[in-house]
Scaffold this motif. Structure first.
Motif, PDB file in Angstrom:
ATOM      1  N   UNK A 151     -40.589 -22.190  -0.949  1.00 49.22           N
ATOM      2  CA  UNK A 151     -41.496 -23.292  -1.898  1.00 49.22           C
ATOM      3  C   UNK A 151     -40.195 -24.599  -1.904  1.00 49.22           C
ATOM      4  N   UNK A 152     -39.982 -24.759  -3.219  1.00 48.60           N
ATOM      5  CA  UNK A 152     -39.198 -25.594  -2.908  1.00 48.60           C
ATOM      6  C   UNK A 152     -38.197 -26.360  -2.231  1.00 48.60           C
ATOM      7  N   UNK A 153     -37.739 -25.652  -1.430  1.00 51.34           N
ATOM      8  CA  UNK A 153     -36.979 -26.283   0.196  1.00 51.34           C
ATOM      9  C   UNK A 153     -37.872 -26.734   0.891  1.00 51.34           C
ATOM     10  N   UNK A 154     -39.637 -26.448   1.411  1.00 51.35           N
ATOM     11  CA  UNK A 154     -40.740 -26.393   1.792  1.00 51.35           C
ATOM     12  C   UNK A 154     -41.188 -28.213   1.254  1.00 51.35           C
ATOM     13  N   UNK A 155     -41.939 -27.873   0.056  1.00 51.99           N
ATOM     14  CA  UNK A 155     -41.732 -29.095  -1.212  1.00 51.99           C
ATOM     15  C   UNK A 155     -40.517 -30.172  -0.798  1.00 51.99           C
ATOM     16  N   UNK A 156     -39.628 -30.237  -0.913  1.00 55.70           N
ATOM     17  CA  UNK A 156     -38.931 -31.111  -1.101  1.00 55.70           C
ATOM     18  C   UNK A 156     -38.894 -32.102   0.673  1.00 55.70           C
ATOM     19  N   UNK A 157     -39.351 -30.985   1.711  1.00 61.63           N
ATOM     20  CA  UNK A 157     -39.247 -31.566   3.313  1.00 61.63           C
ATOM     21  C   UNK A 157     -40.655 -31.693   3.320  1.00 61.63           C
ATOM     22  N   UNK A 158     -42.560 -31.847   2.323  1.00 56.94           N
ATOM     23  CA  UNK A 158     -43.259 -32.648   2.412  1.00 56.94           C
ATOM     24  C   UNK A 158     -43.036 -33.629   1.208  1.00 56.94           C
ATOM     25  N   UNK A 159     -42.326 -34.049  -0.169  1.00 58.02           N
ATOM     26  CA  UNK A 159     -42.447 -35.098  -0.214  1.00 58.02           C
ATOM     27  C   UNK A 159     -41.656 -36.398   1.089  1.00 58.02           C
ATOM     28  N   UNK A 160     -40.402 -35.573   1.316  1.00 63.31           N
ATOM     29  CA  UNK A 160     -39.898 -37.039   2.468  1.00 63.31           C
ATOM     30  C   UNK A 160     -40.979 -37.555   3.194  1.00 63.31           C
ATOM     31  N   UNK A 161     -41.902 -37.070   3.359  1.00 62.31           N
ATOM     32  CA  UNK A 161     -42.851 -37.246   4.269  1.00 62.31           C
ATOM     33  C   UNK A 161     -43.947 -38.903   3.536  1.00 62.31           C
ATOM     34  N   UNK A 162     -43.079 -38.935   1.969  1.00 63.88           N
ATOM     35  CA  UNK A 162     -43.763 -40.389   2.361  1.00 63.88           C
ATOM     36  C   UNK A 162     -42.846 -41.326   1.464  1.00 63.88           C
ATOM     37  N   UNK A 163     -41.323 -40.797   2.093  1.00 61.28           N
ATOM     38  CA  UNK A 163     -40.012 -41.465   2.208  1.00 61.28           C
ATOM     39  C   UNK A 163     -39.641 -41.184   1.047  1.00 61.28           C
ATOM     40  N   UNK A 164     -39.523 -39.691   0.313  1.00 63.21           N
ATOM     41  CA  UNK A 164     -39.480 -39.863  -1.464  1.00 63.21           C
ATOM     42  C   UNK A 164     -37.961 -38.621  -1.034  1.00 63.21           C
ATOM     43  N   UNK A 165     -36.320 -38.926  -1.688  1.00 58.96           N
ATOM     44  CA  UNK A 165     -35.582 -37.975  -1.702  1.00 58.96           C
ATOM     45  C   UNK A 165     -36.136 -36.412  -3.168  1.00 58.96           C
ATOM     46  N   UNK A 166     -36.144 -35.923  -3.089  1.00 56.42           N
ATOM     47  CA  UNK A 166     -35.873 -35.258  -4.561  1.00 56.42           C
ATOM     48  C   UNK A 166     -34.749 -33.538  -4.271  1.00 56.42           C
ATOM     49  N   UNK A 167     -34.326 -32.932  -5.329  1.00 53.52           N
ATOM     50  CA  UNK A 167     -33.147 -32.524  -5.525  1.00 53.52           C
ATOM     51  C   UNK A 167     -33.556 -31.305  -6.353  1.00 53.52           C
ATOM     52  N   UNK A 168     -32.566 -29.975  -5.331  1.00 55.37           N
ATOM     53  CA  UNK A 168     -33.188 -29.171  -6.095  1.00 55.37           C
ATOM     54  C   UNK A 168     -32.613 -28.179  -7.390  1.00 55.37           C
ATOM     55  N   UNK A 169     -32.163 -27.363  -8.673  1.00 55.18           N
ATOM     56  CA  UNK A 169     -31.675 -27.512  -9.245  1.00 55.18           C
ATOM     57  C   UNK A 169     -32.291 -25.807  -9.883  1.00 55.18           C
ATOM     58  N   UNK A 170     -31.164 -25.000  -9.988  1.00 50.09           N
ATOM     59  CA  UNK A 170     -31.685 -23.821 -11.338  1.00 50.09           C
ATOM     60  C   UNK A 170     -31.293 -23.509 -12.383  1.00 50.09           C
ATOM     61  N   UNK A 171     -32.454 -23.320 -13.118  1.00 50.71           N
ATOM     62  CA  UNK A 171     -32.896 -23.054 -14.689  1.00 50.71           C
ATOM     63  C   UNK A 171     -33.363 -21.739 -14.888  1.00 50.71           C
ATOM     64  N   UNK A 172     -33.113 -20.855 -15.699  1.00 52.56           N
ATOM     65  CA  UNK A 172     -33.690 -19.836 -16.381  1.00 52.56           C
ATOM     66  C   UNK A 172     -33.998 -18.979 -15.365  1.00 52.56           C
ATOM     67  N   UNK A 173     -33.349 -18.826 -14.385  1.00 51.12           N
ATOM     68  CA  UNK A 173     -34.327 -17.801 -12.877  1.00 51.12           C
ATOM     69  C   UNK A 173     -35.173 -18.401 -12.268  1.00 51.12           C
TER      70      UNK A 173
END
Length: 304
Positions: A151-173
């Motif tokens: 879901x995170x990966x696909x949501x980042x792809x969705x954000x790219x549709x409006x020209x925004x690049x997001x990053x992903x990290x892991x925290x407590x599972x």
């Protein structure tokens, strides 16, 4: 005082105001909610307006009333609301409405569930369900949290549709989709419908820039003052040495005048000192005479 995240969510709730937006917003809230499968649908929030919106959206999409039960719990930080779709029949109906069993994974983003003109509402739903933001006075940080990596990966792809690049990290599972650049955060907030919150970030940035410039100027002024004082002390030390050894009579009229002016006005800048003379001279003229006095003092010290 409400947190910045609370204010953003309150603004977003007010923007979910037509059928397409409601449909897209609920879909995103379901994707990022606590449970979303055949065994049940539930979402937890600490925002009363978000709780009210979820109940309203489910009722609108199912076209019935009373489909959601809300259990309130008092916490140290305020109230917590656990919202649960009551029946298995309603759960199945929502899953089918959003075509969530086409590939067996309810957390995959099916872009056909929202129109292009309701993409902002889709992003807003994710923030309402699982988003938070640090007060921009402290830092620039917007994030969405979920235990589902795909879901995170696909949501980042969705954000790219409006020209925004997001990053992903892991925290407590959990996995965190986060944005730190203030301009990107402003773009996301504006696109979701929180234009006033976006404007607030811009205002904070302007104030920070003004403060930083004021601090730089103050630091520069302070450094200049310290340099002026240090130079003045050195000049007075040289003048006193000349006075105690060769005496002022050994100096030319112009050097004696500037020496006396400096002794009487230790805090004056060179420019101010030049203007205080019988015949005012420029800063460079004062500096030239001071250098002469310094050389005389240095020569006297060498002789001694």
């Amino acid at each position: 005082m409400p947190s910045f995240s609370y204010t953003v969510k309150e603004e977003l709730v007010a923007e979910i105001n037509d059928r397409d937006k409601k449909f897209a917003c609920l879909y995103s809230m379901l994707l990022f909610c606590k449970q979303f499968d055949r065994d049940g649908i539930s979402i937890q929030t600490e925002h009363d307006k978000v709780a009210e919106l979820f109940i309203s959206l489910v009722d609108d999409v199912l076209r019935k009333k009373g489909a959601v039960t809300c259990v309130e719990k008092k916490k140290k930080t305020g109230m917590s609301y656990l919202l649960t779709v009551n029946s298995r029949e309603d759960t199945e109906k929502l899953l089918n409405i959003y075509r969530c069993f086409n590939d067996g994974d309810t957390r995959r983003i099916i872009t056909g569930n929202f129109e292009t003109n309701s993409l902002g509402a889709f992003l807003a739903g994710a923030f309402l369900a699982a988003g938070s933001m640090i007060d921009p006075n402290n830092s620039y940080h917007l994030e969405y949290i979920t235990p589902h990596r795909t879901l995170c990966d696909e949501f980042c792809d969705t954000l790219k549709l409006i020209g925004v690049t997001a990053k992903i990290s892991e925290r407590k599972g959990n996995y965190i989709v986060y944005i730190k650049e203030s301009e990107n955060i402003e773009d996301v907030l504006t696109f979701m419908g929180a234009s006033m919150s976006s404007l607030e970030i811009m205002n904070v940035k302007i104030l920070k820039d003004v403060r930083n410039k004021a601090n730089r100027i103050a630091n520069c002024d302070s450094a200049n003052i310290e340099k002026t004082i240090a130079a003045s002390y050195k000049q007075i030390d040289d003048i006193e040495y000349i006075m105690n050894t060769a005496g002022f009579d050994s100096l030319s009229d112009e050097l004696r005048e500037i020496a006396e002016a400096r002794m009487e006005n230790p805090d004056m800048s060179l420019r101010e000192l030049g203007q205080a003379l019988t015949k005012p001279i420029s800063r460079s003229g004062v500096n030239h005479r001071m250098r002469k006095l310094s050389l005389i003092a240095e020569e006297l010290r060498k002789r001694k």
